[in-house]
Design a protein around this motif. Structure first.
Motif, PDB file in Angstrom:
ATOM      1  N   GLY A 138      18.039 -17.343  12.087  1.00 39.66           N
ATOM      2  CA  GLY A 138      18.170 -17.918  10.891  1.00 39.66           C
ATOM      3  C   GLY A 138      17.067 -17.219  10.117  1.00 39.66           C
ATOM      4  N   PHE A 139      15.989 -17.233  10.316  1.00 42.37           N
ATOM      5  CA  PHE A 139      14.843 -16.521   9.692  1.00 42.37           C
ATOM      6  C   PHE A 139      15.255 -15.177   9.101  1.00 42.37           C
TER       7      PHE A 139
ATOM      8  N   ALA B  78      16.897 -23.592  -2.784  1.00 41.83           N
ATOM      9  CA  ALA B  78      18.056 -24.056  -2.649  1.00 41.83           C
ATOM     10  C   ALA B  78      18.760 -23.377  -1.455  1.00 41.83           C
ATOM     11  N   TYR B  79      18.680 -22.224  -1.512  1.00 40.27           N
ATOM     12  CA  TYR B  79      19.362 -21.279  -0.268  1.00 40.27           C
ATOM     13  C   TYR B  79      18.638 -21.374   0.857  1.00 40.27           C
ATOM     14  N   MET B  80      17.425 -21.348   0.905  1.00 42.59           N
ATOM     15  CA  MET B  80      16.594 -21.465   2.178  1.00 42.59           C
ATOM     16  C   MET B  80      16.858 -22.973   2.781  1.00 42.59           C
ATOM     17  N   GLU B  81      17.105 -24.047   2.036  1.00 39.11           N
ATOM     18  CA  GLU B  81      17.259 -25.284   2.579  1.00 39.11           C
ATOM     19  C   GLU B  81      18.465 -25.244   3.398  1.00 39.11           C
ATOM     20  N   SER B  82      19.483 -24.475   2.636  1.00 38.87           N
ATOM     21  CA  SER B  82      20.823 -24.571   3.206  1.00 38.87           C
ATOM     22  C   SER B  82      20.858 -23.883   4.635  1.00 38.87           C
ATOM     23  N   LEU B  83      20.261 -22.685   4.387  1.00 38.28           N
ATOM     24  CA  LEU B  83      20.040 -21.961   5.720  1.00 38.28           C
ATOM     25  C   LEU B  83      19.156 -22.690   6.929  1.00 38.28           C
ATOM     26  N   VAL B  84      18.199 -23.393   6.366  1.00 40.03           N
ATOM     27  CA  VAL B  84      17.620 -24.166   7.526  1.00 40.03           C
ATOM     28  C   VAL B  84      18.397 -25.184   8.169  1.00 40.03           C
ATOM     29  N   HIS B  85      19.299 -26.012   7.615  1.00 41.95           N
ATOM     30  CA  HIS B  85      19.908 -26.789   7.976  1.00 41.95           C
ATOM     31  C   HIS B  85      21.105 -26.478   8.725  1.00 41.95           C
ATOM     32  N   THR B  86      21.812 -25.277   8.468  1.00 41.22           N
ATOM     33  CA  THR B  86      22.757 -24.397   9.266  1.00 41.22           C
ATOM     34  C   THR B  86      21.948 -24.000  10.545  1.00 41.22           C
ATOM     35  N   THR B  87      20.845 -23.599  10.475  1.00 40.05           N
ATOM     36  CA  THR B  87      20.190 -23.003  11.779  1.00 40.05           C
ATOM     37  C   THR B  87      19.829 -24.154  12.584  1.00 40.05           C
ATOM     38  N   VAL B  88      19.555 -25.214  12.208  1.00 40.78           N
ATOM     39  CA  VAL B  88      18.989 -26.474  12.857  1.00 40.78           C
ATOM     40  C   VAL B  88      20.227 -26.963  13.722  1.00 40.78           C
ATOM     41  N   ASP B  89      21.352 -27.050  12.892  1.00 39.90           N
ATOM     42  CA  ASP B  89      22.537 -27.491  13.792  1.00 39.90           C
ATOM     43  C   ASP B  89      22.750 -26.608  14.952  1.00 39.90           C
TER      44      ASP B  89
ATOM     45  N   VAL C  71      30.290 -18.527  10.050  1.00 40.79           N
ATOM     46  CA  VAL C  71      30.964 -19.207   9.368  1.00 40.79           C
ATOM     47  C   VAL C  71      30.346 -20.233   8.637  1.00 40.79           C
ATOM     48  N   ALA C  72      29.308 -20.891   9.563  1.00 46.03           N
ATOM     49  CA  ALA C  72      28.476 -22.094   9.160  1.00 46.03           C
ATOM     50  C   ALA C  72      27.724 -21.747   7.929  1.00 46.03           C
ATOM     51  N   TYR C  73      26.875 -20.300   8.218  1.00 49.81           N
ATOM     52  CA  TYR C  73      26.087 -19.756   7.060  1.00 49.81           C
ATOM     53  C   TYR C  73      26.847 -19.652   5.817  1.00 49.81           C
ATOM     54  N   MET C  74      28.086 -19.033   6.076  1.00 49.98           N
ATOM     55  CA  MET C  74      28.795 -18.808   4.843  1.00 49.98           C
ATOM     56  C   MET C  74      29.026 -20.059   3.994  1.00 49.98           C
ATOM     57  N   GLU C  75      29.445 -21.134   4.594  1.00 52.68           N
ATOM     58  CA  GLU C  75      29.807 -22.503   4.224  1.00 52.68           C
ATOM     59  C   GLU C  75      28.374 -22.929   3.431  1.00 52.68           C
ATOM     60  N   SER C  76      27.407 -22.983   4.179  1.00 48.67           N
ATOM     61  CA  SER C  76      26.108 -23.474   3.516  1.00 48.67           C
ATOM     62  C   SER C  76      25.770 -22.922   2.287  1.00 48.67           C
ATOM     63  N   LEU C  77      25.797 -21.455   2.073  1.00 48.22           N
ATOM     64  CA  LEU C  77      25.664 -20.613   1.139  1.00 48.22           C
ATOM     65  C   LEU C  77      26.469 -20.938  -0.109  1.00 48.22           C
TER      66      LEU C  77
END
Lengths: 188, 188, 188, 188
Positions: free
Chosen positions: A179-180, A152-163, B151-157
């Motif tokens: 992001g990686f 789940a953490y990976m997925e949320s990081l993925v989405h933020t990165t893609v944004d 900030v975005a990374y934080m929010e996703s985490l």
DNA sequence: TATGAATGAGGTTTCATTCAT
DNA sequence: GATGAATGAAACCTCATTCAT
């Protein structure tokens, strides 16, 4: 009696639905989806019993495509670190380049229309990625946490990165790497 | 000067809207919102010009509440690390305990109904948290990245963490800490 | 090829709309029109995209009917004078006998809902009458005025005449003649 | 207990109503009329019991203004012909220059909201013009027709004439004369 | 099987009028 | 008397789904 005749039409409906949903949200009318898919409004319901079924099958379809794009790669690497990076790149670039699919999936994900079975099925298509992550994290900071959480953490990081990759395409490669690295610090 | 517009009613509408949206999505009928808020269907529109305005004001309201809950704290700490942890705890616990608000905010966030001005306003309420993060990351791994990205990374985490805290309340404290550690590794 | 759109239903809607509008004005509800036309409220919109379109098509329909009634006659005469009188009689009597259509047309005419294209189309259906008037006036008092003005005068005389024919049916024939004589003096 | 306090407000309401009705039709909201007249939406109903009453009083008001403009003139003439022409000019020019009042009156005239008493009252304000017409026609072609019919013909000629004067202001004087000649031929 | 007309509940918004302040 | 919030009945229109053709 298996699925109805034309698989082309089924695909056309799913493709069109994805397009329209990404623009109009989940309230995109079935009639419009049908028309733009080149069939009559009534026919849509011979391919999908109702709108809810359409949503669920679309979800699975999109999850499958993502898995395909992420996991089937020409490049193969021996070290888990490198392999994970390959997957990460595949995934982020695909999401960036398939904006409407990404948007639609996000809407479906937040919706109560997607049932648990569907969600399970969706997860399974990414099993290979999950097990790689499992392997990688064993000696990392999150070795005590449940795998699902790490994923789940990976997925949320993925989405933020893609944004950020999408918003600033010129530097997308850099954002991808950033992001990686963040992911790596989280799990290793 | 006639009946003044009642702030209680405005609040009641927003509260009810949040409740119903978290259950039914953004298509929750205004008529139902009005009725359950204890006013007539037409009165809703004396408080909010139309449904879209209601959405935007609700967004700002919720963002404000979150900021309040996160930033106004009895505990104060001198070290940024500790201060950030206090904010993190406030935030995650509030989100966990206010499920319907969290869900509604997520739906609003994904919706095109929320305009840019509203989003800006929403961001500003968390300015203090953003500047703390800015301070913390200066010597960290993401010192080169734009603040908005951090900030975005934080929010996703945060969101991922809260998901697990909610699903496994018994261990929520542990999940909360795990999440914070992940955040710390990402930005430091 | 599914059910074809029924021309009967289209006609029924137009007829009913005309009736109700003549009684209640242009605010006659589409739902009531539909119901009294024997179809469901939603079906009205498969025949007319929206109320405005219904108004415009109704306008054209009525103009067409009037033209038909006025211009297609058993009687034919060689002299313009006599021919014009035949048209005049056809027109005034039809308007007198079709009160609700006359009333509705009047309301539509005064409404901004009728667009210019529709008005043009409506005019054209009476082209034959206009050209006859054009012929007649050439040696008359209004030979210098634009044709459209002469036609407009005729129309206003028609309506006034019909008002009196309707109010005093016993003497309608006389009123009809009186009106024609007035017209003749105006244009000749 | 007589009419409520401020006659200014009453006038303001009528003026504003006329303006808005000419633009939006009879469905112009009372709330908007009130606001633009500088009073509260509720106050409108202390000056006019309901919207229907407002319509009727507005009708009478406008008819009165027209009569005033038509009949009270500096120029006076001894011959009926010349006097009638003076009235005709007064009337047509006033209508041309007071477009919104003309439009509103037309809408009110076609509406069932105006009751018979009101219509009677409206007629009376033009009595002087009617009696002049009565005098003029005595030896004319319409000496056998009821006076009301002759007046009606005049009114319809007026409106048609004004339409053309408005559409082609440069030649309004000519159109005015043309119209009067037509009237003269009709009644003399 | 394909079509698209038919259905009618339901959604948002408007508005004349009332009445608490 | 003045204000404007409150009311709730309509109004127009949309849309998932059904079913005659």
């Amino acid at each position: 009696m298996a699925r109805p005749k034309s698989d082309d039409k089924r695909k056309a409906i799913l493709t069109t639905a994805c397009h329209l949903i990404s623009q109009q949200g989940l309230s995109a009318p079935t009639a419009q989806i049908a028309k733009e898919a080149g069939i009559s409004s009534g026919s849509l319901f011979t391919y999908f019993e109702n709108k809810n079924v359409l949503f669920n099958e679309l979800y699975i379809e999109l999850k499958g495509e993502i898995a395909q794009a992420t996991l089937s790669s020409d490049q193969i690497s021996n070290t888990p670190s490198e392999q994970l990076y390959i997957f990460w790149k595949n995934l982020t670039y695909w999401l960036m380049r398939n904006h409407s699919k990404t948007k639609t999936l996000q809407l479906l994900n937040n919706s109560d229309d997607i049932n648990d079975t569907t969600r399970k099925t969706g997860e399974q298509s990414m099993a290979k990625l999950a097990s790689l992550i499992d392997e990688v994290r064993q000696i990392g900071a999150m070795k005590e946490s449940p795998l699902s959480m790490v994923v789940a953490y990976m997925e949320s990081l993925v989405h933020t990165t893609v944004d950020f990759m999408s918003k600033d395409v010129a530097n997308s490669e850099e954002h991808c790497k950033t992001g990686f690295k963040a992911l790596w610090r989280v799990i290793r």
